[in-house]
Structures are given as C-alpha cells and as structure tokens.
Design a protein around this motif. Structure first.
Motif, PDB file in Angstrom:
ATOM      1  N   GLY A 149       0.831  -1.195   0.000  1.00 53.15           N
ATOM      2  CA  GLY A 149       0.000   0.000   0.000  1.00 53.15           C
ATOM      3  C   GLY A 149       0.866   1.246   0.000  1.00 53.15           C
ATOM      4  N   GLU A 150       0.256   2.378  -0.335  1.00 51.45           N
ATOM      5  CA  GLU A 150       1.050   3.614  -0.450  1.00 51.45           C
ATOM      6  C   GLU A 150       0.245   4.837  -0.059  1.00 51.45           C
ATOM      7  OE1 GLU A 150       0.160   6.108  -2.714  1.00 51.45           O
ATOM      8  OE2 GLU A 150      -1.481   4.929  -3.565  1.00 51.45           O
ATOM      9  N   THR A 151       0.966   5.864   0.393  1.00 52.75           N
ATOM     10  CA  THR A 151       0.449   7.217   0.480  1.00 52.75           C
ATOM     11  C   THR A 151       1.534   8.168  -0.030  1.00 52.75           C
ATOM     12  OG1 THR A 151       1.146   7.511   2.795  1.00 52.75           O
ATOM     13  CG2 THR A 151      -1.059   6.658   2.425  1.00 52.75           C
ATOM     14  N   TRP A 152       1.151   9.385  -0.358  1.00 55.81           N
ATOM     15  CA  TRP A 152       2.021  10.304  -1.117  1.00 55.81           C
ATOM     16  C   TRP A 152       2.761  11.252  -0.182  1.00 55.81           C
ATOM     17  CZ3 TRP A 152       2.376  15.551  -2.578  1.00 55.81           C
ATOM     18  CH2 TRP A 152       3.104  15.794  -3.760  1.00 55.81           C
ATOM     19  N   ASP A 153       4.099  11.251  -0.248  1.00 55.66           N
ATOM     20  CA  ASP A 153       4.907  12.084   0.644  1.00 55.66           C
ATOM     21  C   ASP A 153       5.676  13.179  -0.103  1.00 55.66           C
ATOM     22  OD1 ASP A 153       6.937  10.619  -0.582  1.00 55.66           O
ATOM     23  OD2 ASP A 153       7.450   9.469   1.214  1.00 55.66           O
ATOM     24  N   GLY A 154       5.167  13.605  -1.265  1.00 60.06           N
ATOM     25  CA  GLY A 154       5.898  14.541  -2.102  1.00 60.06           C
ATOM     26  C   GLY A 154       6.030  15.952  -1.558  1.00 60.06           C
ATOM     27  N   TYR A 155       5.253  16.317  -0.545  1.00 59.54           N
ATOM     28  CA  TYR A 155       5.404  17.653   0.050  1.00 59.54           C
ATOM     29  C   TYR A 155       6.741  17.773   0.783  1.00 59.54           C
ATOM     30  CZ  TYR A 155       4.462  21.706   3.053  1.00 59.54           C
ATOM     31  OH  TYR A 155       4.539  22.917   3.705  1.00 59.54           O
ATOM     32  N   LEU A 156       7.200  16.707   1.414  1.00 58.52           N
ATOM     33  CA  LEU A 156       8.446  16.732   2.184  1.00 58.52           C
ATOM     34  C   LEU A 156       9.571  15.947   1.512  1.00 58.52           C
ATOM     35  CD1 LEU A 156       6.974  16.148   5.763  1.00 58.52           C
ATOM     36  CD2 LEU A 156       7.949  18.276   4.899  1.00 58.52           C
ATOM     37  N   ASN A 157       9.244  15.029   0.636  1.00 57.96           N
ATOM     38  CA  ASN A 157      10.208  14.063   0.119  1.00 57.96           C
ATOM     39  C   ASN A 157      10.435  14.215  -1.381  1.00 57.96           C
ATOM     40  OD1 ASN A 157      11.806  11.571   0.057  1.00 57.96           O
ATOM     41  ND2 ASN A 157      10.004  10.627  -0.872  1.00 57.96           N
ATOM     42  N   ASP A 158      11.636  13.896  -1.810  1.00 57.21           N
ATOM     43  CA  ASP A 158      11.963  13.786  -3.237  1.00 57.21           C
ATOM     44  C   ASP A 158      11.349  12.491  -3.758  1.00 57.21           C
ATOM     45  OD1 ASP A 158      13.109  13.742  -5.762  1.00 57.21           O
ATOM     46  OD2 ASP A 158      15.102  13.144  -5.027  1.00 57.21           O
ATOM     47  N   ILE A 159      10.039  12.527  -3.963  1.00 58.43           N
ATOM     48  CA  ILE A 159       9.301  11.296  -4.249  1.00 58.43           C
ATOM     49  C   ILE A 159       9.644  10.713  -5.615  1.00 58.43           C
ATOM     50  CG2 ILE A 159       7.277  12.463  -5.213  1.00 58.43           C
ATOM     51  CD1 ILE A 159       5.547  10.366  -3.729  1.00 58.43           C
ATOM     52  N   ASN A 160      10.130  11.542  -6.539  1.00 55.91           N
ATOM     53  CA  ASN A 160      10.493  11.051  -7.867  1.00 55.91           C
ATOM     54  C   ASN A 160      11.951  10.606  -7.953  1.00 55.91           C
ATOM     55  OD1 ASN A 160       7.920  11.603  -8.948  1.00 55.91           O
ATOM     56  ND2 ASN A 160       8.460  13.756  -9.224  1.00 55.91           N
ATOM     57  N   GLY A 161      12.636  10.601  -6.827  1.00 55.63           N
ATOM     58  CA  GLY A 161      14.074  10.339  -6.837  1.00 55.63           C
ATOM     59  C   GLY A 161      14.492   8.897  -6.675  1.00 55.63           C
ATOM     60  N   SER A 162      13.535   7.964  -6.620  1.00 54.27           N
ATOM     61  CA  SER A 162      13.852   6.524  -6.531  1.00 54.27           C
ATOM     62  C   SER A 162      14.754   6.196  -5.346  1.00 54.27           C
ATOM     63  CB  SER A 162      14.511   6.044  -7.836  1.00 54.27           C
ATOM     64  OG  SER A 162      13.657   6.248  -8.938  1.00 54.27           O
ATOM     65  N   HIS A 163      14.453   6.786  -4.194  1.00 48.82           N
ATOM     66  CA  HIS A 163      15.282   6.553  -3.018  1.00 48.82           C
ATOM     67  C   HIS A 163      14.925   5.254  -2.295  1.00 48.82           C
ATOM     68  CE1 HIS A 163      17.136  10.474  -3.419  1.00 48.82           C
ATOM     69  NE2 HIS A 163      15.925  10.978  -3.623  1.00 48.82           N
ATOM     70  N   VAL A 164      13.670   4.814  -2.417  1.00 49.57           N
ATOM     71  CA  VAL A 164      13.294   3.521  -1.852  1.00 49.57           C
ATOM     72  C   VAL A 164      13.653   2.435  -2.849  1.00 49.57           C
ATOM     73  CG1 VAL A 164      11.384   2.063  -1.079  1.00 49.57           C
ATOM     74  CG2 VAL A 164      11.434   4.489  -0.446  1.00 49.57           C
ATOM     75  N   ARG A 165      14.454   1.487  -2.385  1.00 50.85           N
ATOM     76  CA  ARG A 165      14.908   0.387  -3.236  1.00 50.85           C
ATOM     77  C   ARG A 165      14.468  -0.945  -2.630  1.00 50.85           C
ATOM     78  NH1 ARG A 165      19.268   3.791  -2.617  1.00 50.85           N
ATOM     79  NH2 ARG A 165      20.321   2.308  -1.219  1.00 50.85           N
ATOM     80  N   PRO A 166      14.516  -2.026  -3.409  1.00 54.10           N
ATOM     81  CA  PRO A 166      14.075  -3.319  -2.873  1.00 54.10           C
ATOM     82  C   PRO A 166      14.736  -3.693  -1.560  1.00 54.10           C
ATOM     83  CG  PRO A 166      14.347  -3.469  -5.249  1.00 54.10           C
ATOM     84  CD  PRO A 166      14.836  -2.113  -4.860  1.00 54.10           C
ATOM     85  N   GLU A 167      16.020  -3.350  -1.388  1.00 49.92           N
ATOM     86  CA  GLU A 167      16.706  -3.735  -0.158  1.00 49.92           C
ATOM     87  C   GLU A 167      16.141  -3.024   1.068  1.00 49.92           C
ATOM     88  OE1 GLU A 167      19.750  -1.048  -2.450  1.00 49.92           O
ATOM     89  OE2 GLU A 167      18.172  -2.525  -2.915  1.00 49.92           O
ATOM     90  N   HIS A 168      15.467  -1.884   0.869  1.00 50.25           N
ATOM     91  CA  HIS A 168      14.853  -1.209   2.010  1.00 50.25           C
ATOM     92  C   HIS A 168      13.616  -1.965   2.491  1.00 50.25           C
ATOM     93  CE1 HIS A 168      16.988   2.455   0.238  1.00 50.25           C
ATOM     94  NE2 HIS A 168      17.624   2.124   1.341  1.00 50.25           N
ATOM     95  N   ALA A 169      12.863  -2.533   1.567  1.00 49.86           N
ATOM     96  CA  ALA A 169      11.750  -3.397   1.963  1.00 49.86           C
ATOM     97  C   ALA A 169      12.273  -4.646   2.656  1.00 49.86           C
ATOM     98  CB  ALA A 169      10.908  -3.767   0.741  1.00 49.86           C
ATOM     99  N   VAL A 170      13.357  -5.211   2.145  1.00 53.60           N
ATOM    100  CA  VAL A 170      13.979  -6.377   2.780  1.00 53.60           C
ATOM    101  C   VAL A 170      14.397  -6.042   4.206  1.00 53.60           C
ATOM    102  CG1 VAL A 170      15.999  -7.895   2.731  1.00 53.60           C
ATOM    103  CG2 VAL A 170      14.733  -7.431   0.616  1.00 53.60           C
ATOM    104  N   ALA A 171      15.024  -4.872   4.398  1.00 54.42           N
ATOM    105  CA  ALA A 171      15.478  -4.466   5.726  1.00 54.42           C
ATOM    106  C   ALA A 171      14.302  -4.286   6.680  1.00 54.42           C
ATOM    107  CB  ALA A 171      16.289  -3.181   5.628  1.00 54.42           C
ATOM    108  N   ALA A 172      13.190  -3.733   6.199  1.00 56.78           N
ATOM    109  CA  ALA A 172      12.009  -3.571   7.049  1.00 56.78           C
ATOM    110  C   ALA A 172      11.471  -4.925   7.482  1.00 56.78           C
ATOM    111  CB  ALA A 172      10.942  -2.772   6.313  1.00 56.78           C
ATOM    112  N   LEU A 173      11.426  -5.870   6.559  1.00 58.32           N
ATOM    113  CA  LEU A 173      10.970  -7.220   6.893  1.00 58.32           C
ATOM    114  C   LEU A 173      11.931  -7.898   7.864  1.00 58.32           C
ATOM    115  CD1 LEU A 173       9.852  -8.158   3.302  1.00 58.32           C
ATOM    116  CD2 LEU A 173       8.343  -8.201   5.300  1.00 58.32           C
ATOM    117  N   ASP A 174      13.231  -7.709   7.655  1.00 58.73           N
ATOM    118  CA  ASP A 174      14.218  -8.312   8.558  1.00 58.73           C
ATOM    119  C   ASP A 174      14.117  -7.762   9.969  1.00 58.73           C
ATOM    120  OD1 ASP A 174      15.390 -10.077   6.755  1.00 58.73           O
ATOM    121  OD2 ASP A 174      16.951  -8.660   6.127  1.00 58.73           O
ATOM    122  N   SER A 175      13.705  -6.500  10.096  1.00 56.62           N
ATOM    123  CA  SER A 175      13.635  -5.866  11.411  1.00 56.62           C
ATOM    124  C   SER A 175      12.311  -6.109  12.124  1.00 56.62           C
ATOM    125  CB  SER A 175      13.855  -4.351  11.272  1.00 56.62           C
ATOM    126  OG  SER A 175      12.734  -3.726  10.653  1.00 56.62           O
TER     127      SER A 175
END
Length: 395
Positions: A149-175
């Motif tokens: 799921g998603e919500t839009w954080d473009g007011y504060l974040n560089d949302i078009n900058g591809s900063h979230v990568r697959p390994e970040h989802a992996v890290a969230a699951l690992d934690s």
C-alpha cells in the motif's frame, strides 16, 4: 529519550520516548492491549526502514529524502505462506494496494504487507518477493502476490528520486518484531502529513471479551489525510481553533487541494472470522477515521485491509494432486454474525486512536524546498479539550 521498560506504560509512550495520545489525557473508549498496538495480536510483527537525508532545495534523485518502508508480518517471519482469512475495502480509490484482487477472489492473505510512498510501490513489491524467495523458498515455488500500500509524501520528500529500493523493503521485513511499536515519522510514514500537521505511522488495539475468552482487534495506520479545519479530537472540533501555522495551506505555489492525501489502514485480529467478516471490519474503518473529522476527500486514497490469524492454515491453498477424497475438506470456526458488533466497535475505537497516536507521537519536520510540516501542539490541544465542546462550537 525514555525506553520501554517496567517503569513506562507502552500504551502512553513509544519505544523512542515520544508521548502517545493517552499521555496527553485524551479520553478514549475501550480497553487497549498491553502495548496498545497491532502487535498485541499474537504473532503479528512490525518492522521499519526510515530514510531521512539532506535539506534545502529539491534536486530530483539527490533529495532531500523523507520516506521509508513499513512491514507487517501477519503470522511473523516464520508464518509466511500460512494464510489468514482476509478482506479489503476502498473508501476512495485514489491510491494503490497490490494483491487485493487475489484477496477478493480467495478471502485469504498469505504474504507480508508493506506500506511505502506512492512512487515506491514497485521496488517495495520487488523487495518483498526477494525476501520471500530468500527466507521461504517453498512458498516462492508458486506465484507471490504481496500486499503493498502507499500514500504520497511529495510535500516533504523527493518522491520522484527513486530513493526507496528493494533492499529497504527487505530491511524492514528483517527488522520486524513483536512488542512495542514506534510511531510518528518512521517507516513508510516518515514523510506524511495528517490534518496539515506532521502525520505518519500510528497503531492501537482493543480487547474484546467473548464468553470466557478474550480477543484482540488492532489497527495500524499510515496517516496522510485530512484538512486542518476538519480535525476532531475526542469529539471536540479542535482543528478550527488551530488554523494558524499551516504552511501547506499558506503555500500558494503548492498545487494539492486542502484535504488531499491518503490513508492506509491494516486491521488485525486473533478472533476467528470468515473472510466476509474481515471485509466487514475493513468497512468499519471509515467510521473510526470519521471520528477524527475527515469527510474523505476525492483526492485521498483510502484503502483498508483486515485479517484474522485464527484458523491457522485452513485457508492455505495447495496444488491438488489426483482425485479428491472424502478427507479433502477444511473447517473454519467463526464468530456468529449476530455476535460480531463488539468487534466492529473495537475496530472503530482502535482506528481513531491510531490516527491520534500518529499525530501526537510526532515532531515538526522540514523537507524538500524547506517545506515544513508542524507538529500537533500538545499544550494547545490539552487546553482546547479542557475548554470543551460548547465554547468551540459557539457561533
């Protein structure tokens, strides 16, 4: 900062020491579980990856970065592939939640749930697949349809900058872990706003007594919705008295209309429910959101998922081999429809408090182009609640 130990009530203080709604004396209905969190449902685990970097003018691809990933494991990291009864509901479809077509078809959820920003659904989805392949290769032998799921954080974040990568989802699951859950600007909620205050991640739970047993109903929200004037806390319309210091409303160059945003809500319970009853819980989520004042903007994606961890593995699909036998049946125990109202009430109460926790357990954040999202002012809020409804609603 405080830490959660025997001297601190986790229903009032986050693991990082931030106050929650109850710490401000906000009157709330119902009896919370020991952590007042979605992890009060046995087996449920929550993990975060929080990405905060840079300041100043937006440079796409470089930042500033204010985003992240939240992971929810319905049966914990060892239970992936064992399905839960599940249902989902869309109050307003200006958003995305993957995997819901299969949930609608089967009434079952067997994969992790991940929440992130709007333009990171793809890499987060890939990350969940990578994690399942690595940790549950048997489950990965068939198709994988995780919920993202998603919500839009473009007011504060560089949302078009591809900063979230697959390994970040992996890290969230690992934690992901059980126990107290941090709130506010963490995980997928890092860059979010709610009622034009700093929003983000929040959770709450309620205990439902049923005969000689007790069950838990709990909510997790990624709150990024509502306009300032709508905000209601414990029945008091405080938003109309807090219209000052609203940078989002005052920013003439900002294109988004007031109230635009989204909210993702995940409801978990250990009560034995049918898939259709899970969907009925998801349909009650808007009532809890409505208690905080929102009217449900057309520009808001409001998508809700509910699952039950009871009836372990009864809904898990397997590839059939050979002809069916007289033993090829499954059985589900479930709360009769005529007894389900207390679970609806617990859903509404936990959603309302989860939103308030996301607001209260937060601090002011400045992000891209020096856009600022102010924290909900605790002292003014307490004063307004003490003043009472009559003065605030007078002409």
């Amino acid at each position: 900062m405080l830490s959660i130990d025997d001297r601190v009530d986790p229903s009032q203080v986050t693991p990082s020491g931030r106050p929650r709604a109850r710490a401000l004396g906000i009157p709330l209905d119902g009896r919370p579980g020991p952590h007042n969190a979605i992890t009060d449902v046995p087996g449920v685990q929550v993990g975060y990856t929080t990405l905060i970097e840079g300041a100043g003018p937006l440079v796409t691809g470089q930042g500033p970065v204010r985003t992240g990933v939240t992971a929810i494991l319905p049966r914990g990291r060892d239970g992936v592939g064992r399905a839960c009864a599940a249902g989902w509901f869309s109050l307003n479809g200006n958003g995305e939640m993957t995997g819901t077509a299969w949930i609608e078809e089967t009434g079952a959820l067997a994969m992790p749930v991940v929440i992130t920003n709007t333009h990171a659904v793809g890499p987060a989805h890939r990350g969940v697949v990578d994690w399942v392949v690595a940790h549950h290769p048997q489950a990965a032998r068939q198709w994988l349809l995780p919920v993202v799921g998603e919500t839009w954080d473009g007011y504060l974040n560089d949302i078009n900058g591809s900063h979230v990568r697959p390994e970040h989802a992996v890290a969230a699951l690992d934690s992901a872990a059980s126990g107290p859950v941090d709130e506010g600007s963490v995980g997928g909620g890092t860059g979010m706003n709610c009622y034009d205050f700093k929003g983000g991640s929040g959770t709450a739970s309620r205990v439902v007594d049923y005969g000689s047993r007790s069950y838990t109903v709990a909510a997790f929200v990624q709150a990024n919705f509502g306009s300032r004037r709508e905000l209601v806390v414990a029945g008091v319309p405080v938003g109309r008295a807090l219209l000052d210091d609203n940078p989002m409303e005052a920013n003439a160059s900002w294109p988004a209309p007031s109230g635009a945003g989204s909210v993702i809500v995940v409801i978990a319970t250990d009560a034995p429910l049918l898939p259709g009853q899970c969907k009925a819980l998801a349909r009650r989520v808007p009532i809890g959101l409505g208690r905080t004042g929102t009217s449900g903007s057309h520009f808001s994606g409001d998508l809700f998922l509910a699952f039950s961890t009871a009836n372990d593995a009864a809904l898990s699909s397997t590839f059939p081999r050979g002809a069916a036998t007289d033993e090829d049946y499954e059985s589900l125990t479930f709360v009769p429809w005529g007894r389900i109202d207390p679970f609806f009430e617990a859903t509404v109460q936990s959603v309302e408090e989860a939103v308030l926790n996301a607001l209260v357990a937060n601090e002011t954040m400045t992000g891209r182009d020096d856009h600022r999202s102010p924290a909900l002012p605790h002292t003014r809020l307490r004063d307004l609640l003490a003043t009472g409804r009559q003065e605030l609603t007078a002409p």
